[in-house]
Design an enzyme around this catalytic site. Structure first.
Site, short mmCIF file in Angstrom:
data_model
loop_
_atom_site.label_atom_id
_atom_site.label_comp_id
_atom_site.label_asym_id
_atom_site.label_seq_id
_atom_site.Cartn_x
_atom_site.Cartn_y
_atom_site.Cartn_z
CG ASP A 96 59.56 65.51 69.00
OD1 ASP A 96 59.51 64.35 68.00
OD2 ASP A 96 60.00 66.49 68.61
CD GLU A 128 62.00 61.20 68.88
OE1 GLU A 128 62.59 60.90 67.93
OE2 GLU A 128 61.51 62.51 69.09
N GLY A 186 58.87 57.33 57.51
CA GLY A 186 58.54 58.63 57.04
C GLY A 186 59.84 59.49 56.53
#
Length: 581
Positions: A244, A281, A382
């Site tokens: 992440d 990411e 989201g």
């Protein structure tokens, strides 16, 4: 068994295990480490007290049965008997599927998710990418505020349930990728600062002090993170990790943490005899992340490609706010650039950032499969105010175009759960913080963020309301009825084509040829003998594909192959995949 903990600032460390206490001794060979032995079997509860402080969970806890603030529990990984004989799956040629355990099924557990894995086999995906599983306060959440980086969230089923999930996936031929968060922990339930300098004020992140990768004590912090990563791959037989927000890993050392991690993972892969992958990411558009270490890169195996998503999203929806602005000026040109060059911002000016951004990718060194392409992700759905999916914004024809672009692109495709049948359920931001003050801060912060963009407070779902999570759970009756069944059949056909047509897994970005008409709203690209044509406008168009024998492989609406004039007549908001020799 042997207990150990790194606590360089403590004067005394006491082990509390199953009601008994034992003073640990300094390890003469490792500065700052304390060790000792005690009787303990699988499941035994324990913790450490530093000096005169409270009993805290083990920073390297393998299980937190009572949540992040409770005692740790011993896990004997040798107790589980693995069923699957697994040699691994590589990323080249893969199709990934991002899955959130807590909303994939109403039960929200790993066992319930494992019972639905045959759906993914029938769909044709090759890897399941699980969103973070580390323990966090409460029952439901996205998982990005986890702590105890070696443990599995107990409401999902704990360590044994993850092993059963991975075992079942491997029995079905599916690889498993796990999303891990190394750039921050907590905040709630994070006890690491009591043990040592796991964080540093030298750098700052959106979550506060940065993880200590380059200040004093960082050797042990890096070893902590690398050890956690290797444990998932070794003890749970995970096939890869999604890292992440690596742009938030602030590191000034000459030997970067990510290079150290990639070297350790490659060494473990060689020892285990199966491929292992690291997927970053990053919003930096820095090709060094995915350039091999042998040519001075960091050696990660792939990265998410947000530029492809942004170009595709603006072309489909016309949205131009925030970071979409640069792509919305000429969205088909932006799509063409990403399809052939990987990044859109490759040293170009970014109006969103107010500066030049990115660096050109060397297509001779970086293959297309090292970039993941997608039309939807947990972030892009989201982080919208109401968690609305593309199907809430687009016609079925444009949804089909999004799928065709994603699944025939030169990138490794990734789907977000439910996308394959145009799920009617949103996927909203939800939390279950047990700290009332933190819960209220998150609630207010979420509503304040969107109020700045014109949203009324009552229109932004309350993250702490259990109904917000419940609305986000997939409805498994949808794939059996229209219009969802048609979309699901389309995804299955496109994924099958990707596996059947070698040209669609050609890793060469330079081999992709693109043509488009910004005003007429059509785009076509060629990958070997495979052509893909899309009409994003409402009016029919004639796309010049050239002459040659052809065969329609998949079409959202009925079309004929190009005639003698080389024109493909394509209905509005539709797409086609065909061969043309």
């Amino acid at each position: 068994m042997q207990f150990e903990v790194w606590a360089p600032q403590a004067e005394r460390v006491t082990l509390h295990c199953e009601g008994a206490t034992r003073a640990l001794a300094r390890d003469p060979d490792r500065t700052g480490w304390w060790t000792g032995e005690a009787e303990a079997a699988d499941g035994a509860r324990y913790g450490f007290a530093l000096d005169d402080g409270p009993v805290l969970p083990d920073p390297r806890s393998r299980r937190q049965p009572d949540g992040p603030d409770g005692p740790s529990a011993v896990v004997d990984h040798g107790r589980y008997t693995w069923r699957a004989r697994w040699r691994g799956r590589r990323l080249p040629g893969a199709v990934l599927y991002e899955l959130h355990v807590g909303t994939y099924t109403p039960e929200g557990t790993l066992d319930a998710a494992a019972a639905r894995l045959e759906h993914l086999v029938e769909l044709g995906v090759t890897h399941v990418e699980l969103m973070p599983l580390c323990p966090f306060p409460g029952r439901h959440g996205w998982g990005y505020e986890g702590v105890s980086l070696w443990a599995v969230h107990e409401p999902y089923g704990g360590p044994e349930a993850l092993k059963r999930f991975v075992d079942r996936a491997h029995e079905l031929g599916l690889g498993v990728v796990l999303d891990v968060v190394h750039n921050h922990l907590g905040p709630s339930g994070n006890h690491l600062p009591a043990f040592g300098p796991y964080f540093t004020d030298t750098h700052h992140t959106p979550w506060g002090a940065a993880v200590n990768l380059d200040a004093p004590g960082s050797d042990e912090v890096r070893a902590f993170l690398v050890g956690s990563a290797l444990a998932w791959l070794r003890d749970y037989r995970i096939d890869g990790l999604r890292l992440d927000a690596v742009h938030a890993l602030h590191d000034t050392r000459a030997y970067p943490y990510l290079e150290e991690l990639s070297a350790a993972v490659d060494a473990l892969a060689e020892d285990l005899g199966r491929p292992l992958s690291l997927i970053a990411e990053s919003d930096l558009n820095d090709p060094r992340y995915i350039t091999p270490r042998a040519v001075h890169g960091l050696g990660l195996h792939a990265q998410w490609n947000d530029d492809f998503h942004h170009a595709l999203h603006t072309a489909l929806t016309g949205e131009s706010q925030g970071y979409y602005a640069d792509f919305a000026r000429a969205p088909l040109a932006a799509l063409a650039k990403t399809l052939t060059g990987g990044y859109f911002h490759d040293g170009t000016y970014s109006s969103f950032r107010g500066r030049h951004h990115g660096r050109r990718l060397d297509r001779a060194r970086v293959a297309g499969h090292r970039l993941l392409g997608y039309s939807q992700t947990h972030d892009q759905v989201g982080n919208r105010a109401q968690g609305d999916r593309l199907c809430a914004l687009l016609s079925p024809g444009l949804l089909a175009c999004a799928a065709a672009l994603t699944l025939t692109s030169p990138f490794t495709p990734m789907l977000f759960m439910g996308e394959e049948w145009a799920a009617g359920t949103p996927w909203q931001f939800f939390t279950d913080h047990t700290d009332p003050e933190l819960a209220e801060a998150v609630r207010r912060g979420r509503r304040r963020e969107f109020a700045a963009h014109g949203w009324a407070e009552e229109d932004v779902p309350d993250p702490q309301d259990p109904a917000t999570r419940d609305r986000s759970v997939l409805d498994w009756s949808e794939p059996e009825r229209e219009p969802h069944a048609r979309v699901l059949a389309w995804y299955r056909r496109l994924i099958a084509l990707r596996h059947e047509q070698p040209d669609l897994t050609n890793p060469g970005l330079a081999d992709t040829k693109v043509a488009y008409d910004e005003e007429a709203r059509w785009l076509a690209f060629r990958r070997g003998d495979v052509r893909v044509a899309l009409n994003l406008g409402k009016a029919p168009v004639a796309v010049p594909l050239g002459t040659g024998r052809g065969e329609v492989l998949a079409a959202w609406e009925p079309v004929e192959t190009p005639g003698p004039n080389g024109l493909l007549h394509l209905p509005g908001e539709s797409c086609v995949v065909l061969t043309q020799a």
